[in-house]
Structure formats: C-alpha cells, structure tokens
Design a protein around this motif. Structure first.
Motif, mmCIF file in Angstrom:
data_model
loop_
_atom_site.group_PDB
_atom_site.id
_atom_site.type_symbol
_atom_site.label_atom_id
_atom_site.label_comp_id
_atom_site.label_asym_id
_atom_site.label_seq_id
_atom_site.Cartn_x
_atom_site.Cartn_y
_atom_site.Cartn_z
ATOM 1 N N TYR A 46 25.133 103.889 118.029
ATOM 2 C CA TYR A 46 24.049 104.038 117.060
ATOM 3 C C TYR A 46 22.695 103.775 117.711
ATOM 4 C CZ TYR A 46 27.646 104.183 113.434
ATOM 5 O OH TYR A 46 28.717 104.532 112.669
ATOM 6 N N ALA A 47 22.626 102.758 118.561
ATOM 7 C CA ALA A 47 21.349 102.431 119.211
ATOM 8 C C ALA A 47 20.926 103.527 120.175
ATOM 9 C CB ALA A 47 21.467 101.095 119.943
ATOM 10 N N SER A 48 21.824 103.951 121.045
ATOM 11 C CA SER A 48 21.442 104.933 122.071
ATOM 12 C C SER A 48 21.169 106.308 121.475
ATOM 13 C CB SER A 48 22.506 105.025 123.163
ATOM 14 O OG SER A 48 23.716 105.525 122.662
ATOM 15 N N THR A 49 21.916 106.688 120.457
ATOM 16 C CA THR A 49 21.711 107.997 119.838
ATOM 17 C C THR A 49 20.333 108.085 119.201
ATOM 18 O OG1 THR A 49 24.074 108.272 119.421
ATOM 19 C CG2 THR A 49 22.571 109.607 118.094
ATOM 20 N N MET A 50 19.982 107.097 118.413
ATOM 21 C CA MET A 50 18.702 107.168 117.707
ATOM 22 C C MET A 50 17.527 106.966 118.655
ATOM 23 S SD MET A 50 16.992 107.864 115.056
ATOM 24 C CE MET A 50 18.156 107.905 113.715
ATOM 25 N N ILE A 51 17.613 106.003 119.572
ATOM 26 C CA ILE A 51 16.460 105.718 120.428
ATOM 27 C C ILE A 51 16.132 106.906 121.325
ATOM 28 C CG2 ILE A 51 17.647 104.620 122.383
ATOM 29 C CD1 ILE A 51 14.343 103.539 120.773
ATOM 30 N N ASN A 52 17.114 107.720 121.632
ATOM 31 C CA ASN A 52 16.874 108.868 122.503
ATOM 32 C C ASN A 52 16.745 110.184 121.752
ATOM 33 O OD1 ASN A 52 16.820 107.599 125.153
ATOM 34 N ND2 ASN A 52 18.919 107.016 124.658
ATOM 35 N N SER A 53 16.567 110.106 120.433
ATOM 36 C CA SER A 53 16.436 111.343 119.660
ATOM 37 C C SER A 53 15.042 111.949 119.782
ATOM 38 C CB SER A 53 16.792 111.103 118.192
ATOM 39 O OG SER A 53 15.908 110.171 117.616
ATOM 40 N N GLY A 54 14.072 111.164 120.199
ATOM 41 C CA GLY A 54 12.732 111.699 120.393
ATOM 42 C C GLY A 54 11.730 110.599 120.673
ATOM 43 N N PRO A 55 10.573 110.961 121.222
ATOM 44 C CA PRO A 55 9.570 109.951 121.585
ATOM 45 C C PRO A 55 9.012 109.178 120.395
ATOM 46 C CG PRO A 55 8.670 112.169 121.817
ATOM 47 C CD PRO A 55 10.128 112.320 121.538
ATOM 48 N N GLY A 56 9.052 109.776 119.219
ATOM 49 C CA GLY A 56 8.559 109.079 118.030
ATOM 50 C C GLY A 56 9.378 107.844 117.694
ATOM 51 N N VAL A 57 10.662 107.873 117.993
ATOM 52 C CA VAL A 57 11.511 106.716 117.715
ATOM 53 C C VAL A 57 11.173 105.587 118.685
ATOM 54 C CG1 VAL A 57 13.879 105.861 117.511
ATOM 55 C CG2 VAL A 57 13.331 108.191 116.788
ATOM 56 N N LEU A 58 10.967 105.919 119.934
ATOM 57 C CA LEU A 58 10.591 104.905 120.916
ATOM 58 C C LEU A 58 9.225 104.307 120.567
ATOM 59 C CD1 LEU A 58 11.370 103.399 123.458
ATOM 60 C CD2 LEU A 58 10.363 105.252 124.797
ATOM 61 N N ASN A 59 8.287 105.154 120.140
ATOM 62 C CA ASN A 59 6.981 104.646 119.694
ATOM 63 C C ASN A 59 7.156 103.697 118.518
ATOM 64 O OD1 ASN A 59 5.754 106.255 121.626
ATOM 65 N ND2 ASN A 59 5.216 107.870 120.187
ATOM 66 N N TRP A 60 8.013 104.085 117.573
ATOM 67 C CA TRP A 60 8.286 103.243 116.412
ATOM 68 C C TRP A 60 8.872 101.908 116.857
ATOM 69 C CZ3 TRP A 60 12.658 100.816 114.737
ATOM 70 C CH2 TRP A 60 12.584 100.214 113.483
ATOM 71 N N LEU A 61 9.839 101.962 117.775
ATOM 72 C CA LEU A 61 10.492 100.742 118.241
ATOM 73 C C LEU A 61 9.485 99.791 118.868
ATOM 74 C CD1 LEU A 61 13.272 99.324 118.634
ATOM 75 C CD2 LEU A 61 13.254 100.270 120.935
ATOM 76 N N ASP A 62 8.609 100.327 119.702
ATOM 77 C CA ASP A 62 7.647 99.480 120.407
ATOM 78 C C ASP A 62 6.529 98.960 119.516
ATOM 79 O OD1 ASP A 62 9.066 99.625 122.764
ATOM 80 O OD2 ASP A 62 7.898 101.292 123.569
ATOM 81 N N SER A 63 6.289 99.616 118.382
ATOM 82 C CA SER A 63 5.223 99.133 117.491
ATOM 83 C C SER A 63 5.784 98.353 116.300
ATOM 84 C CB SER A 63 4.353 100.287 117.012
ATOM 85 O OG SER A 63 5.117 101.223 116.279
ATOM 86 N N ILE A 64 6.722 98.929 115.576
ATOM 87 C CA ILE A 64 7.251 98.294 114.364
ATOM 88 C C ILE A 64 8.579 97.597 114.628
ATOM 89 C CG2 ILE A 64 8.109 98.748 112.017
ATOM 90 C CD1 ILE A 64 6.048 101.017 111.899
#
Length: 149
Positions: free
Chosen positions: A110-128
C-alpha cells in the motif's frame, strides 16, 4: 496428613491452575491479534474497492485524483481539500496495518504503490503527510519513494 501438607498441595494446585489460565489467555491474545491484522487487511481492501467504485461513478473525483497525483498546481481549494482528505484516509488505513506489523507485505504494498503513483503524492507526503502521520510510518513510506528525475 497434616494441615501444612494439605495447604502446600492446595497452593501448588492453585499456582498450576493460575499458570494454565495465563497460558490459555496468552494464546487467545495471539489469536485475537492475528484476527485484528486480518480484519485490517480486509478493511483496507474494502476501502480501496469503495474508492475504485467512487472513481468509476464519480468522474469529477477521478479527475481530481488524477490531477492531484500528477501534482497539478491548478487544483482549486475544494479540489485540493478533497485530494488531501483522500490521501489522509488512505495512509491512515495503511498506517494502522503498519502499526500492527511494520514488516507486513500489505503495508509495504500500500505504501509503495501510492507513494509512487505520481509526484503529487510525494509532494503531499512531504508537506501534509509528515504532519498527520506517525514519524516512524512517515519514514517507512518515504523510504519507498523512487528517485525523482
């Protein structure tokens, strides 16, 4: 038989019975823990199935989600809010699985699939995500991020 001997036998029997109850309760706790983890996996699977159904039926949210994972800076406040709530819910469920077993294959998937689905998810992770997720889980998820080109 003397009273001391009878008392000694009674105390020994009580001690053995207490030990047997403790062993039984420990085995029940293990089974309950296993059932909880299984239930979490089923709950996450159901939640993902519901999301898929929502995206199929609600093209507006599907559009928001796709633009969100791509990191589209043109999302409105409302669209950004909907995308953020979805990711908070998604990662909260994955975090629940991780908190029971940080080596769980489901938590990793679940973690690897979502985090690598697009740059917006990584941006979200690093901010929120770093604010709303447990620090250990944040690092766990962050560790799955593929290097950005």
């Amino acid at each position: 038989m003397s009273m001391e001997y009878i008392s000694l036998i009674s105390q020994s029997a009580t001690g053995l019975a207490t030990l047997a109850v403790a062993v039984f309760l420990a085995s029940q706790l293990r089974l309950q823990h296993k059932d909880s983890i299984t239930g979490l996996g089923v709950g996450m699977t159901q939640a993902l199935a519901e999301l898929t159904e929502v995206m199929i039926k609600d093209s507006e949210f599907a559009d928001i989600f796709l633009r969100g994972i791509e990191g589209d800076p043109n999302l409105s406040k409302l669209e950004t809010h909907r995308f953020n709530l979805y990711l908070i819910n998604y990662f909260a469920q994955a975090q629940e699985i991780w908190s029971y077993n940080s080596q769980s294959d489901k938590a990793k998937t679940y973690a690897s699939t979502m985090i690598n689905s697009g740059p917006g998810v990584l941006n979200w992770l690093d901010s929120i995500g770093k604010v709303v997720l447990q620090p250990g889980f944040f690092e766990f998820v962050r560790g799955f991020a593929e290097p950005q080109n």
